[in-house]
Design an enzyme around this catalytic site. Structure first.
Site: not given
Ligand code: DX5
Ligand code: ZN
Length: 228
Positions: A11, A36, A38, A40, A69, A71, A140, A176
């Site tokens: 990620s 990956h 993320d 947000m 991904h 969010m 998750m 994840d």
């Molecule tokens: C969390 C993200 C993850 C995050 C995982 O909201 O969706 O993808 O980057 O990070 P680690 O591997 O550090 O838990």
């Molecule tokens: Zn993620």
């Protein structure tokens, strides 16, 4: 070699935000299977990252799979923009709105593989009528929003039950959050196909010294494969 092989998806939430292109090329050279990404929105989750223009800008640096991904809520107004940015997979959360069925249809209609993410508190029952419209289910193992959180162990049983529900459908299970060489084997044994890892991949390395990325990926992969 195990029959099923686990994919590792670093990620970029844990990468150097001033150097995404170089970070992506470094982590792919060190063995990443997917990248990956993320996204947000500061609304669905209590953190903000980036949107379609940045996703489009990093696309040329990715030679594997761009796994996006989302969010965010709402999702639907942004699907075309993330598809046009070059996403291979777009994953939306079951909890992001009342019309996830429509959202998954729209993701496929935009030419991407459709992923469905479940928060740790969400059960599997609401997925029953969605299974034939998804290419990936993302479980998750932390509450989404931040990297580096602690793995929530109750999600191992969820993955085991999800694997049974999926049967022989061509759906990949992605995990994840909180993946390390200690937690990876639990999820691999329960039925995971893809492990996202942020902090556990990027720790100790940098663009100038990327070898630790490779060592970190190798340790997660070996621990996971040993559990198959
Ligand atoms: C969390 C993200 C993850 C995050 C995982 O909201 O969706 O993808 O980057 O990070 P680690 O591997 O550090 O838990
Ligand atoms: Zn993620």
């Amino acid at each position: 070699m195990p029959e099923r092989s686990i994919k590792i998806a670093p990620s970029i939430l844990s990468a150097d935000f001033a150097n995404f292109g170089q970070e992506i090329r470094a982590v792919e050279a060190q063995g990443a299977d997917w990248i990956h990404v993320d996204v947000m929105d500061g609304h669905f989750v209590p953190n903000l990252t980036f949107g379609p223009p940045l996703v489009k800008a990093i696309r040329p640096h990715i030679s594997t799979v761009m796994d996006v991904h989302l969010m965010i809520a709402p999702v639907d107004p942004y699907i075309d923009a993330f598809a046009e940015a070059g996403s291979d997979i777009i994953t939306a959360h079951l909890e992001a709105g009342p019309h996830i069925h429509r959202t998954l249809q729209a993701i496929r209609a935009a030419g991407c593989k459709a992923g469905l993410a479940l928060n740790p508190g969400t059960g599997l029952a609401d997925m029953a009528y969605l299974l034939d419209m998804v290419d990936l289910v993302c479980v998750m193992a932390v509450n989404p929003g931040f990297g580096g959180q602690k793995f929530i162990h109750s999600q191992v049983d969820k993955v085991r039950r999800l694997r049974e529900m999926i049967g022989d459908r061509p759906i990949q299970i992605e995990i994840d959050g909180g993946i390390t060489p200690d937690t990876a084997p639990l999820m691999a044994a329960a039925g995971a196909d893809v492990l996202v890892a942020g902090s556990a991949v990027f720790k100790g390395g940098s663009v100038a010294d990327p070898a630790p990325y490779g060592e970190n990926i190798r340790r997660i992969r070996e621990a996971a494969d040993a559990a198959l």
